[in-house]
Scaffold this active site. Sequence first.
Site, PDB file in Angstrom:
ATOM      1  N   ASP A  13      17.957  21.844  33.367  1.00  0.00           N
ATOM      2  CA  ASP A  13      19.084  22.275  34.202  1.00  0.00           C
ATOM      3  C   ASP A  13      19.366  21.315  35.349  1.00  0.00           C
ATOM      4  O   ASP A  13      19.819  21.721  36.422  1.00  0.00           O
ATOM      5  CB  ASP A  13      18.836  23.695  34.751  1.00  0.00           C
ATOM      6  CG  ASP A  13      18.562  24.681  33.633  1.00  0.00           C
ATOM      7  OD1 ASP A  13      19.227  24.568  32.590  1.00  0.00           O
ATOM      8  OD2 ASP A  13      17.672  25.534  33.794  1.00  0.00           O
ATOM      9  N   LYS A  16      22.553  17.664  33.150  1.00  0.00           N
ATOM     10  CA  LYS A  16      22.735  16.693  32.065  1.00  0.00           C
ATOM     11  C   LYS A  16      24.128  16.797  31.472  1.00  0.00           C
ATOM     12  O   LYS A  16      24.741  15.800  31.092  1.00  0.00           O
ATOM     13  CB  LYS A  16      21.713  16.957  30.943  1.00  0.00           C
ATOM     14  CG  LYS A  16      20.279  16.786  31.367  1.00  0.00           C
ATOM     15  CD  LYS A  16      19.313  17.169  30.263  1.00  0.00           C
ATOM     16  CE  LYS A  16      19.238  18.648  29.982  1.00  0.00           C
ATOM     17  NZ  LYS A  16      18.661  19.465  31.052  1.00  0.00           N
ATOM     18  N   GLY A  40      21.540  25.236  28.013  1.00  0.00           N
ATOM     19  CA  GLY A  40      22.793  25.704  28.587  1.00  0.00           C
ATOM     20  C   GLY A  40      23.300  24.600  29.492  1.00  0.00           C
ATOM     21  O   GLY A  40      22.669  24.290  30.500  1.00  0.00           O
ATOM     22  N   HIS A  41      24.366  23.942  29.086  1.00  0.00           N
ATOM     23  CA  HIS A  41      24.915  22.838  29.871  1.00  0.00           C
ATOM     24  C   HIS A  41      26.286  23.250  30.405  1.00  0.00           C
ATOM     25  O   HIS A  41      27.204  23.491  29.628  1.00  0.00           O
ATOM     26  CB  HIS A  41      25.043  21.575  29.016  1.00  0.00           C
ATOM     27  CG  HIS A  41      23.723  21.041  28.543  1.00  0.00           C
ATOM     28  ND1 HIS A  41      23.600  19.865  27.870  1.00  0.00           N
ATOM     29  CD2 HIS A  41      22.463  21.533  28.659  1.00  0.00           C
ATOM     30  CE1 HIS A  41      22.317  19.649  27.591  1.00  0.00           C
ATOM     31  NE2 HIS A  41      21.610  20.661  28.048  1.00  0.00           N
ATOM     32  N   GLN A 223      16.865  20.393  27.325  1.00  0.00           N
ATOM     33  CA  GLN A 223      15.607  20.566  28.060  1.00  0.00           C
ATOM     34  C   GLN A 223      15.266  19.313  28.887  1.00  0.00           C
ATOM     35  O   GLN A 223      16.160  18.646  29.345  1.00  0.00           O
ATOM     36  CB  GLN A 223      14.455  20.961  27.113  1.00  0.00           C
ATOM     37  CG  GLN A 223      14.663  22.316  26.472  1.00  0.00           C
ATOM     38  CD  GLN A 223      15.700  22.315  25.363  1.00  0.00           C
ATOM     39  OE1 GLN A 223      15.609  21.545  24.441  1.00  0.00           O
ATOM     40  NE2 GLN A 223      16.676  23.194  25.436  1.00  0.00           N
TER      41      GLN A 223
HETATM   42  P1  GDP Z   1      21.936  21.001  32.293  1.00  0.00           P
HETATM   43  O1  GDP Z   1      21.293  22.055  31.455  1.00  0.00           O
HETATM   44  O2  GDP Z   1      21.006  19.896  32.658  1.00  0.00           O
HETATM   45  O3  GDP Z   1      23.224  20.494  31.749  1.00  0.00           O
HETATM   46  O4  GDP Z   1      22.272  21.732  33.680  1.00  0.00           O
HETATM   47  P2  GDP Z   1      22.943  23.195  33.849  1.00  0.00           P
HETATM   48  O5  GDP Z   1      24.378  23.099  33.484  1.00  0.00           O
HETATM   49  O6  GDP Z   1      22.108  24.225  33.208  1.00  0.00           O
HETATM   50  O7  GDP Z   1      22.736  23.414  35.408  1.00  0.00           O
HETATM   51  C1  GDP Z   1      23.315  22.564  36.349  1.00  0.00           C
HETATM   52  C2  GDP Z   1      24.311  23.383  37.196  1.00  0.00           C
HETATM   53  O8  GDP Z   1      24.610  22.659  38.368  1.00  0.00           O
HETATM   54  C3  GDP Z   1      25.644  23.631  36.514  1.00  0.00           C
HETATM   55  O9  GDP Z   1      26.121  24.882  36.913  1.00  0.00           O
HETATM   56  C4  GDP Z   1      26.538  22.519  37.031  1.00  0.00           C
HETATM   57  O10 GDP Z   1      27.909  22.873  37.072  1.00  0.00           O
HETATM   58  C5  GDP Z   1      26.010  22.369  38.428  1.00  0.00           C
HETATM   59  N1  GDP Z   1      26.066  21.009  38.980  1.00  0.00           N
HETATM   60  C6  GDP Z   1      25.875  19.824  38.349  1.00  0.00           C
HETATM   61  N2  GDP Z   1      25.907  18.809  39.237  1.00  0.00           N
HETATM   62  C7  GDP Z   1      26.123  19.371  40.457  1.00  0.00           C
HETATM   63  C8  GDP Z   1      26.216  18.846  41.794  1.00  0.00           C
HETATM   64  O11 GDP Z   1      26.100  17.647  42.048  1.00  0.00           O
HETATM   65  N3  GDP Z   1      26.410  19.770  42.799  1.00  0.00           N
HETATM   66  C9  GDP Z   1      26.508  21.102  42.565  1.00  0.00           C
HETATM   67  N4  GDP Z   1      26.691  21.919  43.602  1.00  0.00           N
HETATM   68  N5  GDP Z   1      26.428  21.622  41.321  1.00  0.00           N
HETATM   69  C10 GDP Z   1      26.212  20.763  40.288  1.00  0.00           C
HETATM   70  P1  IMO Z   2      18.694  22.845  29.399  1.00  0.00           P
HETATM   71  O1  IMO Z   2      19.067  21.940  28.255  1.00  0.00           O
HETATM   72  C1  IMO Z   2      15.548  25.098  31.417  1.00  0.00           C
HETATM   73  C2  IMO Z   2      12.350  26.733  28.893  1.00  0.00           C
HETATM   74  C3  IMO Z   2      12.249  28.240  28.753  1.00  0.00           C
HETATM   75  C4  IMO Z   2      10.741  28.385  28.573  1.00  0.00           C
HETATM   76  C5  IMO Z   2      10.382  27.169  27.730  1.00  0.00           C
HETATM   77  C6  IMO Z   2      10.266  27.453  26.239  1.00  0.00           C
HETATM   78  O2  IMO Z   2      19.783  23.747  29.820  1.00  0.00           O
HETATM   79  O3  IMO Z   2      18.063  22.068  30.518  1.00  0.00           O
HETATM   80  P2  IMO Z   2      12.074  27.907  24.334  1.00  0.00           P
HETATM   81  O4  IMO Z   2      13.067  29.023  24.174  1.00  0.00           O
HETATM   82  O5  IMO Z   2      12.661  26.551  24.358  1.00  0.00           O
HETATM   83  O6  IMO Z   2      10.934  28.020  23.355  1.00  0.00           O
HETATM   84  O7  IMO Z   2      11.402  28.180  25.789  1.00  0.00           O
HETATM   85  O8  IMO Z   2      11.413  26.219  27.959  1.00  0.00           O
HETATM   86  N1  IMO Z   2      13.672  26.163  28.548  1.00  0.00           N
HETATM   87  C7  IMO Z   2      14.531  25.685  29.445  1.00  0.00           C
HETATM   88  N2  IMO Z   2      14.493  25.676  30.797  1.00  0.00           N
HETATM   89  N3  IMO Z   2      16.588  24.534  30.785  1.00  0.00           N
HETATM   90  C8  IMO Z   2      16.632  24.513  29.434  1.00  0.00           C
HETATM   91  O9  IMO Z   2      17.591  23.830  28.749  1.00  0.00           O
HETATM   92  C9  IMO Z   2      15.600  25.147  28.700  1.00  0.00           C
HETATM   93  N4  IMO Z   2      15.358  25.335  27.389  1.00  0.00           N
HETATM   94  C10 IMO Z   2      14.166  25.942  27.312  1.00  0.00           C
HETATM   95  O10 IMO Z   2      12.708  28.880  29.912  1.00  0.00           O
HETATM   96  O11 IMO Z   2      10.089  28.250  29.812  1.00  0.00           O
HETATM   97 MG    MG Z   3      20.864  24.104  31.492  1.00  0.00          MG
END
Ligand code: GDP
Ligand code: IMO
Ligand code: MG
Length: 427
Positions: A13, A16, A40-41, A223
């Site tokens: 998270d 990416k 979840g991106h 991840q």
């Molecule tokens: P990912 O799984 O690595 O793609 O990250 P996620 O989407 O799960 O979580 C990142 C969250 O931070 C998302 O809700 C993005 O919209 C938000 N985000 C990304 N870059 C920034 C930033 O520079 N500032 C803020 N405030 N939010 C950001």
């Molecule tokens: P993104 O791509 C954060 C974590 C789960 C758990 C462990 C194993 O959005 O960064 P799984 O269901 O993969 O067997 O769970 O990995 N996990 C993540 N944590 N971001 C993710 O994806 C994750 N995908 C799995 O919370 O601890």
């Molecule tokens: Mg994510």
Amino acid sequence: MPAVVVLGAQWGDEGKGKATDQLGAATDFVVKFNGGNNAGHTVVVGNEKYALHLLPTGILTPGVTPIIGNGVVVDLEVLFSEIENLTARGVDCSRLRISANAHVIPSYNRTMDRVAERFLGKRQIGTTGRGIGPTYADKMNRVGIRIQDLFDASILRQKVEGALVQKNALLVKIYNRREVDIDIVTAELLSYADRVRPMVVDCGLELNNALDEGRTVVFEAGQATMLDVDHGTYPFVTSSSCTAGGACTGSGVGPTRLDRIVGVAKAYITRVGEGPFPTELFDADGERIRAVGAEYGTTTGRPRRCGWYDAVVARYASRVNGLTDLVITKLDVLTGFERIPVCVAYDVEGVRYDEMPYDQSAFHHARPIYEYLDGWTEDITGAREFTDLPDNAQKYLAYLESISGCRISSIGVGPDREQTVVRVPLL
Ligand code: GDP
Ligand code: IMO
Ligand code: MG
């Protein structure tokens, strides 16, 4: 020519999705190489917010070919519901391609994931319950079902039967569940065959040809490094290779073809699920980061555990991935903190560790050793050049760069595509 890998340098998270999206129009292909709908991106484009789970972020950019690589595990129900949802919002999903060798997540593996977690009790991993672990286990155990298996009903049935021999015994005798019906599962999987068929490609061939023709390929990880099955905080990890090497095995492109390896890290750090986390905060600062940074899981909605930036983790990620660039995201979330601690090393029962301990027990007992930097109060969400940032924000970044083992090429100051300071273009 560039082949650029975008991966998580922490526990997931990191942003990416946004980082991949930003490469946007300069990209020809975006290939997802690991994980599944545990990811979840979130990508914000103007007033629109998209939460992508299985689909590569490239789906949002017209002209880009998104590919689900062989290293991904695919829940077909989720795949088509994501396609339907995006199509209803006007996104063209017709360009999506999928590797013939990607494995599918049969419904029984979602069940296996959940019951296995329950049986682990106190030792549970806190998985997303999406069937990821059991599906990768089946793959390694050679009883997995691949996309290409959907196109021959009799082979498919044999494979489902092969997988269920052991699982049904386990479900009935150990987990006290009902047996899974081979014919029902086979029919369920077959029902997707006609819709999947036009998307299927030889992922490695497609991408190598593209690179030969001088096209640009972005490899998007799910991840992150600390969740990698080999290099993460095992067993509190996911079941795939989220690190740079996974980009090759999960897509069919050799390591010599990769040009840049970009690690994405927050200006602090978060984790979802169980497992050790040295800089975790249990106080008002942690609450504040969670509230300001909206740190709730995109996939499961769980509150993310929040902590200060961990440079030991960053150096480790730089090393195991061979990072060429670091993208620091969510710097804006730290605005208003008077002092910002940065973890530079660990103390494990009186012994200082400057690098990640290889011993899991030591990591479980690691206490952060902090350096403290002065914060800033100015709103930075409008910054677009490094010099737009307040002095203390610049000093914070310079400090992170000096101890993270990699140059900082880009900085996120808000969720929107535009809210980025680029120091070194990634493409
Ligand atoms: P990912 O799984 O690595 O793609 O990250 P996620 O989407 O799960 O979580 C990142 C969250 O931070 C998302 O809700 C993005 O919209 C938000 N985000 C990304 N870059 C920034 C930033 O520079 N500032 C803020 N405030 N939010 C950001
Ligand atoms: P993104 O791509 C954060 C974590 C789960 C758990 C462990 C194993 O959005 O960064 P799984 O269901 O993969 O067997 O769970 O990995 N996990 C993540 N944590 N971001 C993710 O994806 C994750 N995908 C799995 O919370 O601890
Ligand atoms: Mg994510």
